[in-house]
Design a protein around this motif. Sequence first.
Motif, PDB file in Angstrom:
ATOM      1  N   PHE A 140      -0.843   2.247   5.640  1.00 46.49           N
ATOM      2  CA  PHE A 140       0.222   2.170   4.728  1.00 46.49           C
ATOM      3  C   PHE A 140       0.291   0.339   4.613  1.00 46.49           C
ATOM      4  CE2 PHE A 140       0.280   6.759   4.043  1.00 46.49           C
ATOM      5  CZ  PHE A 140       0.481   6.476   2.517  1.00 46.49           C
ATOM      6  N   ALA A 141       0.612   0.443   6.037  1.00 46.91           N
ATOM      7  CA  ALA A 141       0.387  -1.624   6.232  1.00 46.91           C
ATOM      8  C   ALA A 141      -0.286  -2.201   5.076  1.00 46.91           C
ATOM      9  CB  ALA A 141       1.052  -2.042   7.094  1.00 46.91           C
ATOM     10  N   ARG A 142      -1.904  -1.241   5.905  1.00 50.20           N
ATOM     11  CA  ARG A 142      -2.916  -2.081   5.865  1.00 50.20           C
ATOM     12  C   ARG A 142      -3.698  -2.109   3.829  1.00 50.20           C
ATOM     13  NH1 ARG A 142      -5.428  -0.442   9.402  1.00 50.20           N
ATOM     14  NH2 ARG A 142      -6.773   1.556   8.585  1.00 50.20           N
ATOM     15  N   HIS A 143      -3.067  -0.729   3.191  1.00 50.58           N
ATOM     16  CA  HIS A 143      -3.833  -0.759   2.138  1.00 50.58           C
ATOM     17  C   HIS A 143      -2.034  -0.265   0.894  1.00 50.58           C
ATOM     18  CE1 HIS A 143      -7.860   0.386   3.988  1.00 50.58           C
ATOM     19  NE2 HIS A 143      -7.072   1.311   4.758  1.00 50.58           N
ATOM     20  N   LEU A 144      -1.454   0.069   1.317  1.00 49.92           N
ATOM     21  CA  LEU A 144      -0.345  -0.703   0.168  1.00 49.92           C
ATOM     22  C   LEU A 144      -0.182  -1.260  -1.256  1.00 49.92           C
ATOM     23  CD1 LEU A 144       1.994   1.508  -0.905  1.00 49.92           C
ATOM     24  CD2 LEU A 144       3.632   0.590   0.526  1.00 49.92           C
ATOM     25  N   LYS A 145      -0.502  -2.626  -0.769  1.00 49.36           N
ATOM     26  CA  LYS A 145      -0.387  -3.254  -2.071  1.00 49.36           C
ATOM     27  C   LYS A 145      -1.886  -3.425  -3.173  1.00 49.36           C
ATOM     28  CE  LYS A 145       1.922  -7.332   0.114  1.00 49.36           C
ATOM     29  NZ  LYS A 145       2.353  -8.565   0.402  1.00 49.36           N
ATOM     30  N   ALA A 146      -2.717  -3.283  -2.441  1.00 48.36           N
ATOM     31  CA  ALA A 146      -3.506  -2.954  -3.572  1.00 48.36           C
ATOM     32  C   ALA A 146      -3.117  -1.451  -4.058  1.00 48.36           C
ATOM     33  CB  ALA A 146      -4.528  -3.066  -2.740  1.00 48.36           C
ATOM     34  N   ALA A 147      -2.910  -0.448  -3.652  1.00 47.77           N
ATOM     35  CA  ALA A 147      -3.062   0.925  -3.965  1.00 47.77           C
ATOM     36  C   ALA A 147      -2.122   0.633  -4.758  1.00 47.77           C
ATOM     37  CB  ALA A 147      -2.665   1.819  -2.950  1.00 47.77           C
ATOM     38  N   ARG A 148      -0.587   0.246  -5.092  1.00 55.19           N
ATOM     39  CA  ARG A 148       0.211  -0.356  -5.906  1.00 55.19           C
ATOM     40  C   ARG A 148      -0.217  -0.852  -7.253  1.00 55.19           C
ATOM     41  NH1 ARG A 148       4.516  -1.518  -3.314  1.00 55.19           N
ATOM     42  NH2 ARG A 148       5.058   0.176  -2.802  1.00 55.19           N
ATOM     43  N   ALA A 149      -0.764  -2.052  -6.807  1.00 52.38           N
ATOM     44  CA  ALA A 149      -2.041  -2.311  -8.273  1.00 52.38           C
ATOM     45  C   ALA A 149      -2.951  -1.612  -9.331  1.00 52.38           C
ATOM     46  CB  ALA A 149      -2.723  -3.855  -7.161  1.00 52.38           C
ATOM     47  N   TYR A 150      -3.348  -1.705  -8.138  1.00 51.75           N
ATOM     48  CA  TYR A 150      -4.693   0.161  -8.402  1.00 51.75           C
ATOM     49  C   TYR A 150      -3.438   1.114  -9.952  1.00 51.75           C
ATOM     50  CZ  TYR A 150      -8.820  -1.326  -7.425  1.00 51.75           C
ATOM     51  OH  TYR A 150      -9.670  -1.777  -6.244  1.00 51.75           O
ATOM     52  N   GLN A 151      -2.461   1.250  -8.970  1.00 49.48           N
ATOM     53  CA  GLN A 151      -1.686   2.801  -9.711  1.00 49.48           C
ATOM     54  C   GLN A 151      -1.093   1.827 -10.958  1.00 49.48           C
ATOM     55  OE1 GLN A 151      -1.582   6.088  -9.087  1.00 49.48           O
ATOM     56  NE2 GLN A 151       0.675   6.448 -10.095  1.00 49.48           N
ATOM     57  N   LEU A 152      -0.885   0.824 -10.513  1.00 56.41           N
ATOM     58  CA  LEU A 152      -0.197   0.298 -11.792  1.00 56.41           C
ATOM     59  C   LEU A 152      -1.166  -0.119 -13.208  1.00 56.41           C
ATOM     60  CD1 LEU A 152       2.227  -2.097 -10.236  1.00 56.41           C
ATOM     61  CD2 LEU A 152       2.842  -0.398 -11.193  1.00 56.41           C
ATOM     62  N   ARG A 153      -1.992  -0.386 -12.898  1.00 55.38           N
ATOM     63  CA  ARG A 153      -3.167  -1.010 -14.067  1.00 55.38           C
ATOM     64  C   ARG A 153      -3.185   0.371 -14.296  1.00 55.38           C
ATOM     65  NH1 ARG A 153      -9.571  -2.191 -11.851  1.00 55.38           N
ATOM     66  NH2 ARG A 153      -9.598   0.170 -11.654  1.00 55.38           N
TER      67      ARG A 153
END
Length: 326
Positions: free
Chosen positions: A247-260
């Motif tokens: 999650f430390a590696r992927h969370l920022k991008a994943a949250r951006a995808y979820q928000l999109r």
Amino acid sequence: MPVASIIVPAFNVAKTIAETLDALLAQTFQDFEIIVVDDGSTDRTVDVLENYSDDPRVRIVSQRNRGLAGARNTGIHEAVGTYIGFCDADDVWEPAKLQVHVNHLGRNPDIGISYSGSSLVDDEGTDLCIAQRPRLHGITAAHILKRNPIGNGSAAVIRREVFDEIAYRPRSERERCWFFDETFRQSEDIECWLRIALTTGWEFEGVSGLLTRYRVNSSGLSASTDRQLESWERVVAKLAAIQPAFFARHLKAARAYQLRYLARRAISDGQGERAVELSKASLSGSLRPLFEEPSKTLTTLGATMVLRYAGPAALGAMMPKKGPKS
């Protein structure tokens, strides 16, 4: 012993469940059982189900209301098939869907979760000319966290062995194991898929074609972007304890995808201000969606601006006849 078990969670679906069951009974692969879990319905759902009580392929199980996850868990507990599929009681499987997935899993013993794309329909069953066309191959836990290629709860057919491997029983449970987390009333599917990816060696792989007709219910849980975001963050909070480095590696991008994704849902619901809010949050969180999927991201931003400042009519006039992919 049927090869496949198809689980149909049912709560107040008197209007749609007959269409769902008729489509399942018409599958080209016929070695199956259908387990309908009546999840405490208060409308005429039970009356409609009576019309299927004489069909030996259909079993009806009734329980107090436990939510979608609870209905699926009861269905898995009752199932005897080698493969377990899910079809929500307002969705429809295309006739060849079960055959395609059974063949796919039978040829590939390392694949535990087989899924397909879906066409989207509205409350009345009218085709919206919008499709979920997910990534089919090379699926990792990061893909599931960022984009959830399975797409919806009626798309997957899964080996029974996968559920046996992730089964657990909370202290409060007296009746059967849990596979889906019943504390979630939304995002229970992505939590389960991601938990499988993070804790087992089973592979995820999709098959070609739009084999599910998925109903976008404007009055249902999927209509609230606030609830969707809250439940997604709960999934992250729960599973981050299992794999903190992931999650430390992927969370920022994943949250951006979820928000999109939620911005696109807000656009579909005509919520211009909410779409702007979500789009801004996505871009400020990470630019990965813009770099990795520039066309979809720019289309989302453009549609957001048109909806917010020119209104739904202007946006509708600009949309192509067959609409965008989800």
